[in-house]
Design a protein around this motif. Structure first.
Motif, PDB file in Angstrom:
ATOM      1  N   GLY A 161      93.735 -32.083  -7.508  1.00  8.57           N
ATOM      2  CA  GLY A 161      92.803 -33.092  -8.020  1.00  8.57           C
ATOM      3  C   GLY A 161      92.860 -33.162  -9.529  1.00  8.57           C
ATOM      4  N   ALA A 162      92.922 -31.984 -10.188  1.00  6.57           N
ATOM      5  CA  ALA A 162      92.966 -31.952 -11.647  1.00  6.57           C
ATOM      6  C   ALA A 162      94.229 -32.638 -12.136  1.00  6.57           C
ATOM      7  CB  ALA A 162      92.915 -30.513 -12.136  1.00  6.57           C
ATOM      8  N   LEU A 163      95.338 -32.359 -11.443  1.00  9.02           N
ATOM      9  CA  LEU A 163      96.617 -32.957 -11.820  1.00  9.02           C
ATOM     10  C   LEU A 163      96.549 -34.475 -11.688  1.00  9.02           C
ATOM     11  CD1 LEU A 163      99.389 -31.853 -12.664  1.00  9.02           C
ATOM     12  CD2 LEU A 163     100.117 -32.247 -10.306  1.00  9.02           C
ATOM     13  N   LEU A 164      95.994 -34.924 -10.537  1.00 13.59           N
ATOM     14  CA  LEU A 164      95.874 -36.367 -10.307  1.00 13.59           C
ATOM     15  C   LEU A 164      94.963 -37.000 -11.357  1.00 13.59           C
ATOM     16  CD1 LEU A 164      95.521 -36.424  -6.445  1.00 13.59           C
ATOM     17  CD2 LEU A 164      97.303 -37.544  -7.756  1.00 13.59           C
ATOM     18  N   ALA A 165      93.884 -36.253 -11.682  1.00 17.69           N
ATOM     19  CA  ALA A 165      92.910 -36.817 -12.616  1.00 17.69           C
ATOM     20  C   ALA A 165      93.510 -37.001 -13.999  1.00 17.69           C
ATOM     21  CB  ALA A 165      91.678 -35.931 -12.684  1.00 17.69           C
ATOM     22  N   THR A 166      94.451 -36.119 -14.352  1.00 14.59           N
ATOM     23  CA  THR A 166      95.068 -36.239 -15.670  1.00 14.59           C
ATOM     24  C   THR A 166      95.747 -37.594 -15.829  1.00 14.59           C
ATOM     25  OG1 THR A 166      95.474 -33.900 -15.439  1.00 14.59           O
ATOM     26  CG2 THR A 166      96.496 -34.984 -17.304  1.00 14.59           C
ATOM     27  N   GLN A 226      85.975 -31.209  -9.642  1.00 14.16           N
ATOM     28  CA  GLN A 226      86.606 -31.514 -10.934  1.00 14.16           C
ATOM     29  C   GLN A 226      85.621 -31.338 -12.083  1.00 14.16           C
ATOM     30  OE1 GLN A 226      89.856 -31.896 -11.173  1.00 14.16           O
ATOM     31  NE2 GLN A 226      89.888 -31.616  -8.955  1.00 14.16           N
ATOM     32  N   VAL A 227      84.374 -31.710 -11.848  1.00 12.13           N
ATOM     33  CA  VAL A 227      83.370 -31.542 -12.899  1.00 12.13           C
ATOM     34  C   VAL A 227      83.251 -30.060 -13.258  1.00 12.13           C
ATOM     35  CG1 VAL A 227      80.905 -31.688 -13.377  1.00 12.13           C
ATOM     36  CG2 VAL A 227      82.085 -33.640 -12.404  1.00 12.13           C
ATOM     37  N   GLY A 228      83.257 -29.210 -12.247  1.00 15.01           N
ATOM     38  CA  GLY A 228      83.208 -27.767 -12.489  1.00 15.01           C
ATOM     39  C   GLY A 228      84.376 -27.330 -13.358  1.00 15.01           C
ATOM     40  N   LEU A 229      85.557 -27.826 -13.025  1.00 20.49           N
ATOM     41  CA  LEU A 229      86.743 -27.451 -13.803  1.00 20.49           C
ATOM     42  C   LEU A 229      86.642 -27.958 -15.240  1.00 20.49           C
ATOM     43  CD1 LEU A 229      89.662 -28.007 -11.282  1.00 20.49           C
ATOM     44  CD2 LEU A 229      88.601 -25.867 -11.978  1.00 20.49           C
ATOM     45  N   HIS A 277      89.636 -38.613 -14.575  1.00 19.78           N
ATOM     46  CA  HIS A 277      88.903 -38.403 -13.341  1.00 19.78           C
ATOM     47  C   HIS A 277      87.903 -39.522 -13.099  1.00 19.78           C
ATOM     48  CE1 HIS A 277      85.793 -36.127 -10.859  1.00 19.78           C
ATOM     49  NE2 HIS A 277      86.838 -36.265 -10.101  1.00 19.78           N
ATOM     50  N   ALA A 278      87.263 -39.985 -14.173  1.00 16.69           N
ATOM     51  CA  ALA A 278      86.267 -41.058 -14.020  1.00 16.69           C
ATOM     52  C   ALA A 278      86.912 -42.315 -13.443  1.00 16.69           C
ATOM     53  CB  ALA A 278      85.612 -41.358 -15.363  1.00 16.69           C
ATOM     54  N   CYS A 279      88.094 -42.660 -13.931  1.00 18.25           N
ATOM     55  CA  CYS A 279      88.777 -43.866 -13.431  1.00 18.25           C
ATOM     56  C   CYS A 279      89.244 -43.672 -11.999  1.00 18.25           C
ATOM     57  CB  CYS A 279      90.006 -44.185 -14.276  1.00 18.25           C
ATOM     58  SG  CYS A 279      89.634 -44.490 -15.975  1.00 18.25           S
ATOM     59  N   PHE A 280      89.869 -42.540 -11.791  1.00 19.38           N
ATOM     60  CA  PHE A 280      90.505 -42.268 -10.520  1.00 19.38           C
ATOM     61  C   PHE A 280      89.471 -42.197  -9.397  1.00 19.38           C
ATOM     62  CE2 PHE A 280      91.759 -38.690  -7.760  1.00 19.38           C
ATOM     63  CZ  PHE A 280      92.794 -39.314  -7.106  1.00 19.38           C
ATOM     64  N   ARG A 281      88.378 -41.474  -9.677  1.00 20.87           N
ATOM     65  CA  ARG A 281      87.378 -41.288  -8.633  1.00 20.87           C
ATOM     66  C   ARG A 281      86.626 -42.592  -8.380  1.00 20.87           C
ATOM     67  NH1 ARG A 281      88.363 -37.145  -5.558  1.00 20.87           N
ATOM     68  NH2 ARG A 281      88.315 -35.624  -7.225  1.00 20.87           N
ATOM     69  N   LEU A 282      86.498 -43.398  -9.410  1.00 19.44           N
ATOM     70  CA  LEU A 282      85.836 -44.682  -9.225  1.00 19.44           C
ATOM     71  C   LEU A 282      86.598 -45.519  -8.204  1.00 19.44           C
ATOM     72  CD1 LEU A 282      83.654 -46.734 -10.223  1.00 19.44           C
ATOM     73  CD2 LEU A 282      85.422 -47.631 -11.701  1.00 19.44           C
ATOM     74  N   LEU A 283      87.896 -45.577  -8.362  1.00 15.45           N
ATOM     75  CA  LEU A 283      88.707 -46.350  -7.423  1.00 15.45           C
ATOM     76  C   LEU A 283      88.541 -45.804  -6.007  1.00 15.45           C
ATOM     77  CD1 LEU A 283      90.829 -48.505  -6.801  1.00 15.45           C
ATOM     78  CD2 LEU A 283      92.592 -46.837  -7.320  1.00 15.45           C
ATOM     79  N   GLN A 284      88.566 -44.469  -5.904  1.00 19.02           N
ATOM     80  CA  GLN A 284      88.414 -43.857  -4.576  1.00 19.02           C
ATOM     81  C   GLN A 284      87.059 -44.193  -3.959  1.00 19.02           C
ATOM     82  OE1 GLN A 284      89.143 -39.633  -4.781  1.00 19.02           O
ATOM     83  NE2 GLN A 284      90.800 -39.904  -3.335  1.00 19.02           N
ATOM     84  N   PHE A 285      86.013 -44.118  -4.775  1.00 16.64           N
ATOM     85  CA  PHE A 285      84.677 -44.388  -4.261  1.00 16.64           C
ATOM     86  C   PHE A 285      84.529 -45.846  -3.852  1.00 16.64           C
ATOM     87  CE2 PHE A 285      82.351 -40.507  -5.453  1.00 16.64           C
ATOM     88  CZ  PHE A 285      81.372 -40.524  -4.491  1.00 16.64           C
ATOM     89  N   LEU A 286      85.055 -46.729  -4.707  1.00 19.24           N
ATOM     90  CA  LEU A 286      84.911 -48.153  -4.408  1.00 19.24           C
ATOM     91  C   LEU A 286      85.667 -48.515  -3.142  1.00 19.24           C
ATOM     92  CD1 LEU A 286      85.157 -49.959  -7.858  1.00 19.24           C
ATOM     93  CD2 LEU A 286      83.140 -49.539  -6.478  1.00 19.24           C
ATOM     94  N   SER A 287      86.751 -47.799  -2.870  1.00 19.85           N
ATOM     95  CA  SER A 287      87.473 -48.124  -1.636  1.00 19.85           C
ATOM     96  C   SER A 287      87.151 -47.132  -0.527  1.00 19.85           C
ATOM     97  CB  SER A 287      88.974 -48.217  -1.899  1.00 19.85           C
ATOM     98  OG  SER A 287      89.401 -47.096  -2.611  1.00 19.85           O
TER      99      SER A 287
END
Lengths: 1013, 439
Positions: free
Chosen positions: A588-593, B325-328, B348-358
């Motif tokens: 997940g961290a890698l993807l998030a980067t 991810q927030v923990g990390l 992470h904010a962008c990526f997770r937003l897309l995941q949540f929206l879909s």
């Protein structure tokens, strides 16, 4: 360390609890008693549970969405009685709210004369009796039904009296004669004051009248609750369900999960109850909530004594103090408390072939066992909270004194409806002051039988009557079009009402073509697995469990095809890895980067869905799709599901013969016959499958259409058919296709095997279909608020294409919404008739079926599907939150089986509001073009259909094949129907009739461009 | 150079506030704007905001480095020093603000179609505007007051959106839960601010964010720094759902999908991280606080990683995945890798937003994939802890909520006993008949 210390202490507290000792003694006594008659108890208990299971929602996994009658369990009763009983038993709405019907009266969707006709019909001979010496019963009923009495009681009523002009002016909606009778002709200067005095005097007269008569003592309607939880809620405001449902839902959703969670529930093979005992018998389970202190002990007890699920239910019932007499009611309450989840458990138990997970043992009694264990723990805690020391089997008796009594009606509350009746009937104060005790009692008696429910029922019936009669009259008045001698090509569609517009436009675009329709599985019941599918799925009506398995296989051996397939697999694999990996810490961290890259698809899909739908199209048209075929021939290989892999030639012959006979097309085949199934593809839509083909059990009908074409083109099949007397001309070629009802795409299958001399004809048909796609999109966009009215057809097509690709779109299409009618008969009777996408159309030629066998078998296949769709829409619309699943916005896909509201709720069944919002809830009106006796015979050969018709879950009428006469089936048999509504004839094409119009449009004859010249 | 920058930032931050003012005023007057107007206004406001802040970022990034304090005059001067409206801009704050504006623009576009014809459409956009204003306030805040106002706007709009479907009981009670955790976090932050002001004599965050050396000059001892930092960590833990407050996160999934996405997948959940990131210098001042933050982040990541594996509904699963991810990110901040943490957070904010929206698309996405062959949980106990989400809710209930409620009830009873004799209890209004009150 601290954790275990705490739980140990909690355990000690439990041991010291004196209640526990008495319970232990009780346990021994109880287990002895149970052991004696365990077999009898459990057998009858299983039967009780099985009987109650019918009350649960019968919706299966959401990705195989099958429209069904929401109140299937009540089909044995007449419709009105059934919906009203269910409303009480299931706590739901039977009809729309009264105010909605009143809106329809105002807008002309309900005609007052239909209301009057119905009231007269229902009152019969008693219609003209005089009530309270002033008005006839029918006038009183009509006035009350047409205008209504606002329901108000208690503080609401005193607010209305104090703060609104209710006591200053007569009702604004009074019928003219009543107003004339009430309004005094007096001082013109002070009309308002005059009216206020008259109203006040009338109100006081009503109050005096009810005071004179004294209080009405009706039968006290209090029914004691059955479940402990209901007792606690009613007396102490404690809701134990709110405690136990979250952990119960978490566990159950995990157990039923079809692959969303990475770790499955341990011990799935042990069944729901067995697996639960494994996990929750540890001391940690006491931390599930404040209420769960005794949970580990209760669970461990079940585990130690080795009870199975049914034994556990029996034991819990004894512990709860439920007697045999109330057992059924009690279990009903327990099952209905989380009816969606209980329902899906039942569905998987009954049809495990519809879910991919094979190692789970799902039983309703297992669920009930777990539920009751939770319940007992919660009740232990609730007893402690309210300071009740005895065993929970005595809890309900202890609470009895605290049960609140329902208050009697006050004089104001009784006078209020009388006040309105007097106004509506034009009775002024002097008339009311003359009322005797008997008069008051008789008016009150009339009002009791004409309560809100009854008014809604009459209004609903009148509504259906208005809508239905317009449709009958259109069929009577529409002039049958002559049949084309040699149609250029023919197209066979599904009977779906969304194909009504498509067929109409296709015929308008190319008048020399002919269209047919039949149930969209084309009589091929199979499990189908496409090359990109992970699991096979059934493609046939839900009543049939297929025997045959058909796989789609790759036949393309070129390097390019292999590469593109590998690319496809890689893309799928990557997608899945992102899905799973994003949940793992380091992946997940890698993807998030690199996460900011996702802004690109995000903006593209959300802000510019049209662009992304174009990009997809470009990709589809430029990338060669690998060639595939259906493996239809019988294989020796064992199928993954079902009993046979593929069909024998004999089976194919039977299938093709039956469809051609049903359609009445057997000797009219043109050189090209398109067989068009349908499906719907949209994004971000958990209810995607509900838009798919109902006759394919919520699947996409393309494979069926493709298989049918392949069978009908097979020379072996044709040879055998010819020997049986059904000759298919060698020049005739069938082509399978699938229409995506969401973006109006039509995909053709196996085009590469079309003979060379048919190519030009196919090209012509494809051109016609291309124009049809645009025009149909244009008609459909009429109902979308977001589409500007001036959009030309190409723009509307682009719009529906974008809708299918839009992540933010909760209404990719409106699906079956507005369905109301069904015509079984020749296309000539409906060709050129504008039915506003509201009618299921089934091709049937009455002249070729003298003995009615075709009709009987066709009705058996078609009626359950169309009635299921229509009734599901009815119920999801009249009670969108109860029978439907409410708004889509908070929906949360769970266990890959269904949706919840938010993070933890009951599994929501039925249709979402966004799907049904433009619907009109009316029962289906089926018109069959055949003589009455043949129709009656066809109906009676099938018990389920006979029941639906007899109990009026749908209306049945028959249209004379030789004339314009139409009979409707009533309680007394077929009754001739006299047309009253006119049918407009419109020059030009369909758009001339619908363009610029909002909402529902009445039927019209579309004369067509050719006819106008 | 300051003047254009100040203008860019001001317009960027003020345009969502203007949106809030317009939509809010129209609602208060009982005349909510039609859907088309609302969506056009929202899109314009977010676009303007995003463009301005991006320009500011580009301009500032090219022209200067370090921190700059932009002051826009006094908000109130009721006491010495007064309350000023100040923005503190550096690369992090401008980048975070620009990203927030971009994300909110996308979400506004999404929501416009998603909430089309919904009865709460107008209310939703008012709350979204409030959130946007608050988020930019947090990102750009130059002093404690601005930060706190932003923080509160985010918290309030968050709770109100969880309760968006208030006609059902579950959203309302879950919203109350979210709100009460937020209050704990708010109280911690306010205490930290007051303490800071008391010790250092200023409310400017510039001091806090600028480095150890400045902190020492104003007489902040290591003990002071530790106490303030620990309070900050509590505030962050509440807002970003770190242990032991994680229980509210899945409960917050009651609102419409886009609001769950933007709050708990994308922006609000990272607001705490961002605050901690900016207070990095303070953390560097205190080893204990640093260790506490790192430990809390690591524990949260481990807990959430286990919990997400058993969630069988897509939104909870994503919520715990986001929490991992927030923990990390918190760990990274504690380690002092600010740039890494920031890149991680933004991505992470962008990526997770897309995941949540879909998220509702999960059935479609997994259609062709066999998900049945899965791994087993390490043990039944681990499974139980994960499926019960660490028993955090019931633990908090037992340790805090129940005793607190008991105390409140006891006080109410005491109150009634002491004052009952003096003040009569409220009586119910009698039902009366309209005719009795004559003309």
């Amino acid at each position: 360390v601290q954790f275990s210390k705490k739980s140990a202490r909690a355990h000690e507290v439990v041991v010291e609890d004196p209640a526990r000792h008495s319970q232990q003694v009780g346990d021994e006594r109880i287990s002895k008693r149970i052991a004696e008659n365990i077999s009898i108890v459990s057998r009858s208990l299983s039967e009780t549970i099985d009987g109650l299971a019918h009350l649960l929602p019968a919706q299966g996994p959401i990705s195989i969405f099958i429209h069904h009658n929401t109140l299937h369990a009540f089909e044995r009763r007449p419709f009105e009685e059934a919906v009203e009983t269910a409303a009480v038993e299931l706590d739901r709405q039977p009809f729309l709210p009264e105010s909605r019907y009143r809106d329809k009266l105002a807008s002309g969707r309900i005609l007052a004369k239909d209301v009057q006709a119905l009231v007269r019909e229902q009152l019969g001979a008693a219609a003209n009796a005089v009530i309270a010496g002033a008005t006839s019963r029918i006038d009183l009923w009509c006035a009350v039904v047409l205008h209504g009495i606002p329901e108000a009681a208690g503080h609401e009523l005193s607010w209305i009296l104090d703060e609104t002009p209710a006591l200053a002016r007569f009702r604004a909606d009074l019928p003219a004669p009543a107003r004339a009778a009430l309004t005094p002709i007096g001082d013109v200067d002070d009309r308002a004051g005059e009216e206020r005095r008259a109203v006040r005097r009338l109100w006081r007269a009503c109050l005096d009248a009810v005071r004179r008569v004294g209080s009405h003592t009706g039968p006290s309607g209090r029914i004691d609750p059955v479940r402990h939880r209901d007792w606690l809620t009613a007396t102490c405001g404690i809701d134990t369900d709110a405690w136990i449902h979250p952990p119960l839902i978490r566990f159950l959703a995990g157990y039923l999960d079809q692959g969303l969670a990475r770790w499955p529930v341990p011990g799935t093979r042990l069944g729901i109850h067995g697996s639960f005992l494994e996990i929750y018998s540890g001391r940690l389970a006491a931390f599930c909530g404040d209420w769960a202190r005794t949970l580990p002990r209760i669970v461990a007890d079940d585990r130690a004594t080795g009870r199975d699920a049914i034994g556990s239910v029996a034991h819990s019932l004894v512990e709860l103090g439920v007697t045999d007499a109330e057992r059924e009611d009690y279990l009903r309450g327990e099952l209905l408390a989380l009816r969606g989840w209980a329902g899906i458990v039942r569905q998987i138990e009954a049809r495990p072939d519809r879910v991919p997970a094979r190692d789970v043992v799902v039983t309703l009694r297992g669920y009930l066992g777990v539920r009751l264990l939770f319940e007992r723990a919660a009740l232990d805690h609730a007893s402690r909270e309210i300071g009740f020391a005895g065993p929970i089997c005595d809890l309900r008796e202890a609470l009895r004194p605290q049960l609140p009594a329902s208050p009697a009606l006050t004089a104001t509350e009784r006078a209020w409806p009388l006040f309105h009746v007097a106004q509506l009937c034009g009775l002024d104060a002097s008339a009311v002051e003359q009322w005797t005790d008997h008069d008051v009692a008789s008016v009150e008696a009339e009002l009791r039988s004409l309560d809100g429910l009854r008014r809604r029922r009459i209004l609903h019936q009148a509504f259906e009557r208005t809508v239905r009669h317009r449709f009958y009259d259109a069929l009577i008045r529409h002039r049958a079009r002559p049949v084309e001698a040699t149609p250029a090509f023919q197209a066979v569609f599904c009977l779906d009402e969304r194909e009504e517009s498509f067929r109409r436009h296709l015929e308008e675009v190319d008048p020399s073509c002919e269209t047919y329709s039949t149930a969209g599985f084309f009589n091929i019941a199979m499990y189908h697995q496409g090359v990109t599918d992970a699991h096979p799925r059934p493609l046939c009506p839900v009543a049939i469990r297929p025997d045959h398995f058909v796989a789609e296989i790759d036949t393309d051996g070129t390097v390019f095809a292999r590469q593109s397939r590998r690319l496809h697999h890689a893309a799928g694999f990557l997608g899945y890895n992102v899905h799973v990996g994003s949940r793992l810490p380091l992946h997940g961290a890698l993807l998030a980067t690199f996460g900011w890259l996702s802004l690109v698809p995000l903006i593209l899909r959300v802000v510019f869905p049209w662009v992304s739908s174009r990009l997809q199209r470009v990709r589809e048209t430029t990338m060669a799709v690998p060639r595939t075929r259906l493996r239809l021939d019988r294989q020796d290989l064992a199928p993954p599901i079902g009993t046979h892999n593929g069909f024998t030639v004999d089976e194919m012959v039977a299938i093709v013969r039956r469809v051609l006979e049903d359609l009445g097309i057997r000797d009219r085949l043109s050189p090209l016959v398109l067989v068009v199934g349908h499906g719907s593809i949209s994004l971000n839509n958990p209810h995607e499958s509900a838009h798919d083909c109902g006759a394919c059990g919520g699947g996409r009908g393309g494979p069926n259409a493709r298989a049918f074409a392949q069978m009908a083109n097979d020379s072996r099949v044709r040879g055998r058919l010819a020997s049986e007397g059904l000759v298919i001309d060698a020049r005739t070629w069938f082509v399978g296709a699938q229409r995506n009802t969401c973006n109006n795409d039509v995909t053709f299958f196996d085009e590469d095997v079309v003979p060379a001399d048919h190519r030009s004809l196919l090209a012509r048909a494809k051109t016609a279909i291309d124009v049809t796609r645009r025009r149909e999109a244009h008609e459909r966009c009429r109902r979308f608020d977001a589409v500007p009215r001036w959009y030309p057809p190409p723009a509307t097509l682009a719009h529906v294409e974008a809708r299918a690709f839009d992540l933010a779109q909760p209404r990719p299409e409106y699906g079956h919404a507005t369905n109301a009618f069904c015509v079984v008969g020749r296309r000539a009777r409906t060709r050129g008739l504008f039915l506003d996408r509201r009618a299921f159309l089934v091709s049937y030629d009455p002249t070729r079926d003298p003995d009615g066998t075709v009709l009987a078998r066709m009705m058996a296949a078609v009626v359950p599907v169309v009635a299921g769709i229509n009734l599901e829409y009815y119920f999801s619309y009249v009670d969108p939150v109860g029978y439907g699943c409410g708004t889509k916005l908070p929906h949360n896909v769970t266990s890959l089986l269904g949706v919840m509201d938010g993070s933890q709720s009951d599994l929501r069944t039925g249709l979402p509001w966004q799907m049904v919002e433009i619907h009109e809830p009316t029962r289906l009106a089926i018109v069959v073009e055949a003589p009455p006796d043949r129709v009656l015979h066809a109906v009676q050969t099938h018990a389920a259909i006979e029941r639906l018709v007899r109990n009026r879950w749908m209306w049945l009428a028959c249209l004379d094949p030789e004339s314009d006469r139409l009979w409707e089936l009533r309680a007394t048999g077929f009754v001739p129907h006299a047309a009253e509504h006119a049918l407009p004839t419109v020059a030009g094409d369909s758009s001339a009739w619908y363009e610029g119009k909002h909402g529902f449009i009445p039927p019209a004859s579309i004369a067509g461009a050719a006819a106008t010249t | 150079m300051t003047a254009p920058l100040a203008w860019l930032v001001l317009v960027g931050a003020a345009s969502p506030a203007a949106l809030l003012a317009i939509l809010g005023a129209a609602s208060l007057l009982g005349r909510p704007l039609p859907e088309r107007w609302t969506s056009t206004l929202a899109a314009t406001a977010m676009l303007v905001s995003c463009v301005m802040l991006s320009l500011a970022l580009v301009g500032f990034g090219m022209s200067a480095t370090g921190i700059r304090l932009l002051s826009y005059g006094a908000w109130s001067d009721s006491y010495a020093g007064g309350v000023t409206i100040e923005f503190l801009v550096d690369r992090f704050s401008l980048a975070f603000a620009a990203l927030s504006a971009a994300i909110l623009g996308v979400v506004a576009a999404f929501s416009n179609r998603y909430l089309h014809r919904e009865p709460g459409y107008n209310r939703y956009f008012v709350l979204l505007a409030m959130f946007a204003t608050g988020m930019l306030g947090i990102a750009l805040a130059g002093n404690v007051e601005v930060l706190f106002v932003g923080w509160e706007m985010v918290g309030l709009s968050s709770a109100l959106l969880v309760a968006f479907f208030h006609e059902r009981p579950a959203p309302a009670s879950n919203a109350l839960r979210v709100l009460s955790v937020y209050r704990i976090s708010d109280a911690a932050m306010l205490s930290a601010a007051v303490l800071l002001r008391h010790i250092a004599g200023t409310d400017s965050l510039a001091l806090l964010f600028s480095g150890i050396r400045t902190l020492s000059t104003v007489g902040l001892t290591q003990t002071d720094a530790t106490i303030i930092a620990l309070l900050m960590i509590v505030a962050v833990a509440g807002k970003s759902a770190l242990l032991p407050f994680s229980g509210w996160l899945p409960r917050a999934m009651e609102g419409p999908t886009p609001s769950s996405a933007v709050y708990y997948g994308s922006l609000s959940i990272h607001a705490g991280c961002f605050l901690l990131l900016r207070s990095g210098p303070l953390l560097e001042h205190s080893l204990a606080a640093r260790a506490a933050a790192g430990g809390l982040g690591a524990l949260t990541a481990i807990f959430a990683a286990a919990t997400t594996r058993v969630q069988s509904d897509v939104k909870s699963s994503l919520a715990y995945a986001a929490l991992t991810q927030v923990g990390l990110i918190i760990v990274e901040i504690a380690a002092g890798w600010y740039t890494v943490a920031f890149v991680h957070m933004a991505g992470h904010a962008c990526f997770r937003l897309l995941q949540f929206l879909s998220a509702p698309n999960v059935l479609h996405d997994l259609h062709g994939i066999d998900t049945i062959g899965r791994r087993a949980a390490p043990s039944k106990t681990v499974f139980l802890i994960a499926v019960e989400r660490g028993f955090l809710d019931s633990l908090l209930d037992r340790l805090f909520v129940t005793p607190f409620a008991r105390m409140a009830n006891a006080l109410t009873a005491l109150d009634r006993r002491l004052c009952g004799a003096v003040i009569p209890a409220a009586t119910t209004v009698p039902v009366h008949e309209g005719a009795d009150r004559d003309e």
